[in-house]
Motif scaffolding. Structure first.
Motif, PDB file in Angstrom:
ATOM      1  N   ARG A  94       0.745  -1.319   0.248  1.00 49.26           N
ATOM      2  CA  ARG A  94       0.169   0.004  -0.270  1.00 49.26           C
ATOM      3  C   ARG A  94       1.144   1.079  -0.117  1.00 49.26           C
ATOM      4  O   ARG A  94       2.020   1.454   0.492  1.00 49.26           O
ATOM      5  CB  ARG A  94      -1.219  -0.644   1.284  1.00 49.26           C
ATOM      6  CG  ARG A  94      -2.153  -1.246   1.335  1.00 49.26           C
ATOM      7  CD  ARG A  94      -2.521  -1.482   0.099  1.00 49.26           C
ATOM      8  NE  ARG A  94      -3.037  -0.448   0.022  1.00 49.26           N
ATOM      9  CZ  ARG A  94      -4.710  -0.725   0.088  1.00 49.26           C
ATOM     10  NH1 ARG A  94      -5.206  -1.984   1.112  1.00 49.26           N
ATOM     11  NH2 ARG A  94      -5.919   0.320   0.136  1.00 49.26           N
ATOM     12  N   LYS A  95       0.507   2.080  -0.626  1.00 54.78           N
ATOM     13  CA  LYS A  95       0.969   3.734  -0.649  1.00 54.78           C
ATOM     14  C   LYS A  95       0.127   4.574  -0.046  1.00 54.78           C
ATOM     15  O   LYS A  95      -0.770   4.594  -0.227  1.00 54.78           O
ATOM     16  CB  LYS A  95       1.019   4.291  -2.208  1.00 54.78           C
ATOM     17  CG  LYS A  95       1.892   3.232  -3.046  1.00 54.78           C
ATOM     18  CD  LYS A  95       2.932   2.536  -3.154  1.00 54.78           C
ATOM     19  CE  LYS A  95       3.573   1.382  -3.070  1.00 54.78           C
ATOM     20  NZ  LYS A  95       4.984   1.302  -2.194  1.00 54.78           N
ATOM     21  N   GLY A  96       0.691   5.386   0.866  1.00 57.67           N
ATOM     22  CA  GLY A  96       0.401   6.727   1.544  1.00 57.67           C
ATOM     23  C   GLY A  96       1.270   7.432   2.508  1.00 57.67           C
ATOM     24  O   GLY A  96       2.169   7.805   1.759  1.00 57.67           O
ATOM     25  N   TYR A  97       0.974   7.700   4.017  1.00 54.19           N
ATOM     26  CA  TYR A  97       1.653   8.535   4.917  1.00 54.19           C
ATOM     27  C   TYR A  97       1.440   7.921   6.075  1.00 54.19           C
ATOM     28  O   TYR A  97       0.653   6.910   6.138  1.00 54.19           O
ATOM     29  CB  TYR A  97       1.509   9.715   4.105  1.00 54.19           C
ATOM     30  CG  TYR A  97       0.045  10.747   4.255  1.00 54.19           C
ATOM     31  CD1 TYR A  97      -0.405  10.548   5.372  1.00 54.19           C
ATOM     32  CD2 TYR A  97      -1.157  10.169   3.078  1.00 54.19           C
ATOM     33  CE1 TYR A  97      -1.751  11.054   5.695  1.00 54.19           C
ATOM     34  CE2 TYR A  97      -2.174  10.642   3.368  1.00 54.19           C
ATOM     35  CZ  TYR A  97      -2.745  10.802   4.745  1.00 54.19           C
ATOM     36  OH  TYR A  97      -3.752  11.628   4.925  1.00 54.19           O
ATOM     37  N   GLY A  98       2.443   8.156   6.866  1.00 57.11           N
ATOM     38  CA  GLY A  98       2.006   7.879   7.972  1.00 57.11           C
ATOM     39  C   GLY A  98       1.390   9.171   8.619  1.00 57.11           C
ATOM     40  O   GLY A  98       2.322  10.634   8.917  1.00 57.11           O
ATOM     41  N   ARG A 146      -1.771   5.877   6.646  1.00 57.60           N
ATOM     42  CA  ARG A 146      -2.621   5.573   5.750  1.00 57.60           C
ATOM     43  C   ARG A 146      -2.526   5.267   4.462  1.00 57.60           C
ATOM     44  O   ARG A 146      -1.642   5.861   3.892  1.00 57.60           O
ATOM     45  CB  ARG A 146      -3.447   6.883   5.709  1.00 57.60           C
ATOM     46  CG  ARG A 146      -3.964   7.476   7.522  1.00 57.60           C
ATOM     47  CD  ARG A 146      -4.595   7.909   7.339  1.00 57.60           C
ATOM     48  NE  ARG A 146      -5.900   8.617   8.318  1.00 57.60           N
ATOM     49  CZ  ARG A 146      -6.652   8.677   9.191  1.00 57.60           C
ATOM     50  NH1 ARG A 146      -7.639   7.103   9.407  1.00 57.60           N
ATOM     51  NH2 ARG A 146      -7.381   9.468  10.186  1.00 57.60           N
ATOM     52  N   VAL A 147      -3.651   4.455   3.366  1.00 54.31           N
ATOM     53  CA  VAL A 147      -2.958   4.125   2.146  1.00 54.31           C
ATOM     54  C   VAL A 147      -4.430   4.321   1.058  1.00 54.31           C
ATOM     55  O   VAL A 147      -5.138   4.729   1.840  1.00 54.31           O
ATOM     56  CB  VAL A 147      -2.888   3.382   2.050  1.00 54.31           C
ATOM     57  CG1 VAL A 147      -2.000   3.170   3.106  1.00 54.31           C
ATOM     58  CG2 VAL A 147      -4.684   2.528   3.043  1.00 54.31           C
ATOM     59  N   VAL A 148      -3.604   4.808   0.038  1.00 52.62           N
ATOM     60  CA  VAL A 148      -4.317   5.771  -1.159  1.00 52.62           C
ATOM     61  C   VAL A 148      -5.620   3.632  -1.429  1.00 52.62           C
ATOM     62  O   VAL A 148      -4.768   3.048  -1.166  1.00 52.62           O
ATOM     63  CB  VAL A 148      -4.096   5.899  -2.250  1.00 52.62           C
ATOM     64  CG1 VAL A 148      -4.380   7.540  -1.045  1.00 52.62           C
ATOM     65  CG2 VAL A 148      -3.067   5.365  -2.834  1.00 52.62           C
ATOM     66  N   SER A 149      -6.730   3.749  -2.334  1.00 47.97           N
ATOM     67  CA  SER A 149      -6.867   2.376  -2.924  1.00 47.97           C
ATOM     68  C   SER A 149      -6.374   2.368  -3.888  1.00 47.97           C
ATOM     69  O   SER A 149      -6.704   1.037  -4.272  1.00 47.97           O
ATOM     70  CB  SER A 149      -8.911   3.336  -2.537  1.00 47.97           C
ATOM     71  OG  SER A 149      -9.393   3.761  -1.573  1.00 47.97           O
ATOM     72  N   ASP A 150      -6.309   3.462  -4.575  1.00 48.20           N
ATOM     73  CA  ASP A 150      -5.516   2.794  -6.006  1.00 48.20           C
ATOM     74  C   ASP A 150      -4.964   4.076  -6.158  1.00 48.20           C
ATOM     75  O   ASP A 150      -4.939   5.312  -7.068  1.00 48.20           O
ATOM     76  CB  ASP A 150      -7.039   2.466  -6.905  1.00 48.20           C
ATOM     77  CG  ASP A 150      -6.239   2.424  -7.920  1.00 48.20           C
ATOM     78  OD1 ASP A 150      -4.770   2.279  -9.015  1.00 48.20           O
ATOM     79  OD2 ASP A 150      -7.122   1.873  -9.301  1.00 48.20           O
ATOM     80  N   SER A 167      -8.722   8.804  -5.905  1.00 54.94           N
ATOM     81  CA  SER A 167      -8.642   7.445  -4.404  1.00 54.94           C
ATOM     82  C   SER A 167      -9.386   8.030  -3.313  1.00 54.94           C
ATOM     83  O   SER A 167      -8.813   9.061  -3.277  1.00 54.94           O
ATOM     84  CB  SER A 167      -6.916   7.256  -4.732  1.00 54.94           C
ATOM     85  OG  SER A 167      -7.001   5.977  -3.469  1.00 54.94           O
ATOM     86  N   GLY A 168      -9.367   6.828  -3.543  1.00 61.97           N
ATOM     87  CA  GLY A 168     -10.188   7.049  -1.600  1.00 61.97           C
ATOM     88  C   GLY A 168      -8.479   6.807  -0.293  1.00 61.97           C
ATOM     89  O   GLY A 168      -7.519   6.472  -1.349  1.00 61.97           O
ATOM     90  N   LEU A 169      -9.158   7.134   0.580  1.00 65.80           N
ATOM     91  CA  LEU A 169      -8.322   6.777   1.689  1.00 65.80           C
ATOM     92  C   LEU A 169      -8.601   5.523   2.913  1.00 65.80           C
ATOM     93  O   LEU A 169      -9.686   5.286   2.679  1.00 65.80           O
ATOM     94  CB  LEU A 169      -7.800   7.800   2.394  1.00 65.80           C
ATOM     95  CG  LEU A 169      -6.604   7.859   3.063  1.00 65.80           C
ATOM     96  CD1 LEU A 169      -5.636   8.082   2.908  1.00 65.80           C
ATOM     97  CD2 LEU A 169      -6.497   8.876   4.193  1.00 65.80           C
ATOM     98  N   GLU A 170      -7.906   4.619   3.073  1.00 65.18           N
ATOM     99  CA  GLU A 170      -8.146   3.653   4.051  1.00 65.18           C
ATOM    100  C   GLU A 170      -6.826   4.166   5.103  1.00 65.18           C
ATOM    101  O   GLU A 170      -6.402   4.377   4.861  1.00 65.18           O
ATOM    102  CB  GLU A 170      -7.807   2.489   3.147  1.00 65.18           C
ATOM    103  CG  GLU A 170      -9.027   2.291   2.088  1.00 65.18           C
ATOM    104  CD  GLU A 170      -8.600   1.010   1.124  1.00 65.18           C
ATOM    105  OE1 GLU A 170      -7.672   0.054   2.435  1.00 65.18           O
ATOM    106  OE2 GLU A 170      -9.416   1.077   0.115  1.00 65.18           O
ATOM    107  N   THR A 171      -7.487   2.936   5.917  1.00 64.73           N
ATOM    108  CA  THR A 171      -6.384   3.608   7.766  1.00 64.73           C
ATOM    109  C   THR A 171      -5.788   1.738   7.222  1.00 64.73           C
ATOM    110  O   THR A 171      -6.729   0.947   7.869  1.00 64.73           O
ATOM    111  CB  THR A 171      -7.290   3.226   8.588  1.00 64.73           C
ATOM    112  OG1 THR A 171      -7.909   4.682   8.858  1.00 64.73           O
ATOM    113  CG2 THR A 171      -6.063   3.203  10.333  1.00 64.73           C
TER     114      THR A 171
END
Ligand SMILES: [Fe+2]
Length: 530
Positions: free
Chosen positions: A482-486, A500-504, A510-514
């Motif tokens: 997964r790609k994203g940030y903390g 936190r990670v992006v859905s796509d 893209s949405g965001l997920e935890t």
């Protein structure tokens, strides 16, 4: 726009400025909106950074059209700082120069601000007005502070996806962003590119400027820069994959003079980052001759936290035992690589190591509850080989184990309160305990580590993650997909980290997920999954 009309409009603005006193930049919003449609010199956005309790750096870079400034021309840019986003309560205003020799970059070091408060800022040139940025000062050094929310992010390869992570980061209500390296990549493209960058391999000053301009054209990245101050450090790709100090890496076309390439890359970094002039060790003139850039620093967020930003790229000794006798990085086998643990080899370089050791020796006297070290890479040992024997990555701290032991030794010796290591580089989330001796699971735990995934840059996937985790029990969590940030929230009692990670990553919307949440109590370096 020709030069004469540009100057005419500038005079108009000067007049408006003078007639408005310090109240605002002068022209009504509607007039700005009408005039700006012709050409926007602020197309790269605004940014702020390197905050102190009484000052902050404001940044922009003008993109000027032919005729707006000569090749050697310097443009005067107005700026103002206000308490409110409508600029009805301006607290400071002034002019700053955008020199052609620095690609018309503007760095304003606003002084005399109040501690621990938010401000709004903007720039104007000719008839054009920049976007409004929001920034803040740090709390006074000894202030009692209830909370700090920061995000850590790294590795945003343009061709690997969209920066939609930043759109979501804007909603996190952050005080700061720590950017931990690989802000731009020097590659011409990638297989299955999601977005194709302009230009080929990035080698010359002009190439680096164009690459930064491309990245900074991204609306989500711009908006996050405008949302709060950033603390920035770099890794290898701001120059070249796997370079170390003045030793080049192993990708792209060979250049006759790597030192000149690095100097060009460092200049472009300075031109595009909200950093202080003090990072220029021999002033602007030193940029062309390859002077180093001192980007490591320590700041306090009141008594809540000391924040250290480290530079583990500019001064590091070259990697050793890279396979096939090549330059750059690879895995190494410590049994057959005599030099991997050589005490003389350094990740930070001796002067920065000595600076950091002195800072850590004084950490107790600052009485800050947390000591957060932002640096480039995964800190803890990661042995890829199951069972007996070790396979280590030679470019990260595993390739500089003696230097890592010196750092953990300094944390221990000085009883540094609640060390938290933040990192990047590996494009994977890793969460773990910092050990005095990574080869001995029973050795003391002296801190915690959160190494972040990338904003976009690709990773290998999770197939081998369970066995690597089992082999390295100081890590409690890893994810390579997964790609994203903390986001790290610090209070005097605990830190809470949310991955936190992006859905796509291939979608701009893209949405965001935890992905996971963790908590660590002050005084007890034990990571709990929450
Ligand atoms: Fe990277």
């Amino acid at each position: 726009m020709d030069t004469a009309s540009f100057l005419r409009r500038r005079r108009l603005l000067q007049w408006a400025w003078a007639s408005a006193g310090s109240a605002s930049l002068g022209l009504p919003t509607r007039a700005w909106a009408q005039l700006r449609t012709e050409h926007n010199p602020f197309a790269l956005g605004v940014a702020s950074g390197s905050p102190a309790h009484d000052s902050v750096v404001l940044w922009t870079r003008l993109l000027l059209r032919e005729g707006q400034a000569s090749a050697t021309g310097t443009v005067s840019v107005r700026w103002e700082v206000a308490h409110d986003e409508h600029f009805s309560r301006v607290v400071q205003a002034g002019q700053s120069l955008a020199p052609a020799g620095l690609a018309h970059a503007v760095h304003v070091e606003v002084q005399g601000l109040e501690a621990d408060r938010w401000y709004f800022y903007r720039f104007a040139v000719g008839d054009a007005l920049s976007a409004t940025g929001r920034t803040r000062t740090l709390p006074a050094p000894h202030a009692v502070v209830a909370r700090l929310r920061l995000a850590y992010a790294s590795c945003q390869r343009w061709e690997h996806g969209y920066f939609s992570a930043y759109r979501h980061m804007r909603a996190e209500n952050l005080d700061l962003v720590m950017f931990l390296g690989d802000y731009v990549y020097e590659y011409p493209t990638a297989s299955n590119a999601v977005r194709v960058p302009m230009g080929g391999w990035v080698v010359t000053l002009d190439d680096y400027r164009q690459r930064y301009a491309l990245y900074k054209s991204d609306a989500d990245l711009q908006a996050m820069h405008a949302a709060c101050p950033w603390l920035v450090t770099w890794d290898d790709h701001e120059v070249q994959n796997d370079y170390a100090g003045l030793t080049e890496g192993n990708s792209g076309p060979p250049v006759p003079d790597f030192a000149a390439r690095r100097a060009a890359a460092y200049q472009a970094f300075y031109e595009h980052m909200p950093v202080r002039a003090a990072v220029l060790t021999r002033a602007v003139a030193g940029l062309a001759s390859g002077a180093g850039m001192r980007i490591y620093e320590r700041m306090n967020f009141g008594r809540l936290a000391s924040l250290y930003m480290l530079d583990a790229r500019q001064y590091k000794d070259a990697q050793v035992c890279t396979r096939d006798g090549k330059k750059g990085s690879s895995t190494l086998n410590p049994v057959t690589c005599a030099s991997w643990n050589e005490p003389a080899r350094s990740m930070l370089g001796r002067p920065q190591e000595q600076w950091l050791e002195a800072e850590l020796a004084r950490a107790a006297s600052r009485e800050t509850g947390w000591n957060v070290l932002g640096q480039q890479s995964l800190f803890g040992q990661r042995d890829f080989q199951r069972g007996a024997g070790q396979t280590l990555w030679n470019d990260g701290w595993d390739g500089y184990a003696a230097a890592r032991t010196r750092l953990t030794g300094a944390l221990q010796k000085n009883a540094v309160a609640n060390p938290v290591l933040l990192g990047g580089d590996v494009h994977e989330n890793w969460v773990g305990h910092v050990k005095a001796d990574y080869t001995d699971a029973a050795s003391p735990t002296i801190g915690v580590e959160f190494c972040g995934t990338s904003i976009t840059s690709r990773s290998a996937g999770n197939a081998k993650i369970p066995e690597t985790l089992a082999e390295n029990p100081h890590f409690v969590f890893a994810d390579s997909e997964r790609k994203g940030y903390g986001v790290v929230e610090l209070t005097p009692q605990r830190i809470s980290t949310t991955l936190r990670v992006v859905s796509d990553v291939t979608r701009q919307d893209s949405g965001l997920e935890t992905l996971a949440r963790f908590s660590v109590q002050a005084g007890s370096p034990v990571i709990e999954r929450t």
